[in-house]
Design a protein around this motif. Structure first.
Motif, PDB file in Angstrom:
ATOM      1  N   CYS A  53      57.563 -49.315  29.055  1.00  0.00           N
ATOM      2  CA  CYS A  53      58.859 -49.667  29.655  1.00  0.00           C
ATOM      3  C   CYS A  53      58.627 -50.350  30.993  1.00  0.00           C
ATOM      4  N   ALA A 126      69.017 -41.306  32.810  1.00  0.00           N
ATOM      5  CA  ALA A 126      69.578 -42.574  32.339  1.00  0.00           C
ATOM      6  C   ALA A 126      68.498 -43.650  32.264  1.00  0.00           C
ATOM      7  N   GLN A 129      66.355 -42.826  29.249  1.00  0.00           N
ATOM      8  CA  GLN A 129      67.095 -43.100  28.016  1.00  0.00           C
ATOM      9  C   GLN A 129      67.157 -44.594  27.742  1.00  0.00           C
ATOM     10  N   SER A 130      67.296 -45.392  28.790  1.00  0.00           N
ATOM     11  CA  SER A 130      67.302 -46.841  28.636  1.00  0.00           C
ATOM     12  C   SER A 130      65.975 -47.327  28.055  1.00  0.00           C
ATOM     13  N   CYS A 131      64.880 -46.715  28.504  1.00  0.00           N
ATOM     14  CA  CYS A 131      63.560 -47.059  27.955  1.00  0.00           C
ATOM     15  C   CYS A 131      63.479 -46.697  26.478  1.00  0.00           C
ATOM     16  N   ASP A 133      65.940 -46.376  24.378  1.00  0.00           N
ATOM     17  CA  ASP A 133      66.820 -47.252  23.609  1.00  0.00           C
ATOM     18  C   ASP A 133      66.184 -48.616  23.374  1.00  0.00           C
TER      19      ASP A 133
END
Length: 343
Positions: A53, A126, A129-131, A133
């Motif tokens: 990420c 957050a 979680q973005s990573c 996703d």
């Protein structure tokens, strides 16, 4: 009542655990400590997340030390610096008198956590979680990077610590782990061999229940101002316990227990806050429930571990368990005799 709430919230906002100069900046000592921590996080972020990420790797400092985490992390590092300076040169055991002197800092750090920890957690969660996703292999790639970083940076340090330890049990446990677990795949294979799929599912479900309970209890603890109440209870108690033959904070039975009983018996106004009792009772119930539910698994694990350790190490484990049980029984005796009547 509203005024008291306002004053409490103001204290949380204004609390500052950082030594500062006249211009408001950090003194040289804590500044160096904070800068060192940030540098370590940047290095770790680059090593762990560059492949899995890149966005998190590039922004790790702002995620961990900025935004909703800025005040909390700065204060936490300053508190860590203060504790490090206080105890780094101490060669003898910590006393209850020293713990009494630490209560104000624990109270302030706890109140800061009440005011900022949830928002900071959400910010970091957050970002992670973005990573996840954006990369279906985020966890696997991050674990692989962690293995490389451990071997390159930390494995030799762990080996040196184990080799230099005067505790035979620690040496054996450290060597056992290093010999058998060289990757995340090794850990996963060991878990699968020891825990059935049903065990793993049940443990995961119970862990989620425990997480939700912790959040609820922590919120209630904060809402009730329990860090202030707990510090106000423990500070004079620890001060009264200190002295005579009670010289070591890791021991409670005997002289320390006698001093605690004498103080509590002679000071009717010194009562454990009900919010603290609620946490203690909930923790005791949770421990009893899990110990009963997972007793077979615990016994299987104990037998498996014992088979890989020497007689000397197994005897040392028995000594530690006996000591913990003895100390716990003494603490429970005082707790049962002095716990408050709450609505």
């Amino acid at each position: 009542m509203k005024l008291l709430v306002l004053l409490a919230l103001t204290a949380v906002v204004l609390a500052d655990l950082c030594p500062r100069n006249k211009k408001g900046g950090l003194h040289k000592g804590p500044r160096k400590f904070v800068d060192g921590a940030k540098s370590a996080v940047r290095v770790a972020g680059t090593a762990l997340f560059t492949e899995s990420c890149l966005a998190l790797s590039n922004n790790i400092e702002s995620v961990v030390f900025g935004g909703n985490c800025a005040h909390l992390t700065e204060q936490a590092m300053c508190y860590g610096y203060t504790m490090k300076k206080k105890y780094e040169n101490q060669t003898g055991p910590v006393s209850y008198g020293q713990l009494a002197g630490d209560m104000d800092g624990v109270r302030d750090m706890g109140n800061l956590a009440c005011g900022h920890a949830r928002a900071c957690y959400d910010q970091i969660a957050a970002a992670v979680q973005s990573c996840m996703d954006g990369n279906s292999n985020f966890v696997e790639q991050t674990l692989a990077a962690a293995e490389v970083m451990y071997r390159a940076t930390y494995k030799s340090q762990v080996q040196q610590i184990a080799a230099g330890s005067s505790e035979p049990l620690f040496k054996e446990l450290a060597n056992l782990v290093m010999d058998n677990f060289n990757s995340a795949a090794d850990v996963e294979a060991a878990l699968k061999s020891f825990f059935s799929e049903e065990d793993q599912s049940q443990i995961a479900a119970d862990a989620e229940v425990a997480r939700q309970q912790f959040i609820s209890i922590a919120q209630g603890f904060c809402d009730d101002g329990c860090f202030d109440k707990s510090a106000a209870f423990f500070k004079p108690l620890f001060s009264a316990m200190d002295g005579g033959q009670c010289t070591i904070a890791s021991e409670f039975c005997g002289p320390c227990q006698d001093n605690a009983n004498e103080f509590l018996d002679g000071n009717e106004d010194e009562v454990m806050p009900c919010c603290l009792k609620e946490v203690a009772e909930t923790s005791i119930q949770a421990y009893d429930h899990l110990e009963k539910k997972y007793r077979d698994i615990i016994e299987r694990f104990d037998a498996h571990l014992s088979g890989h350790l020497s007689d000397v190490a197994n005897d040392r484990i028995d000594e530690i368990v006996d000591e913990l049980q003895e100390q716990s029984a003494c603490i429970k005796e005082v707790y049962d005799a002095n716990k408050p009547e709450c609505a």
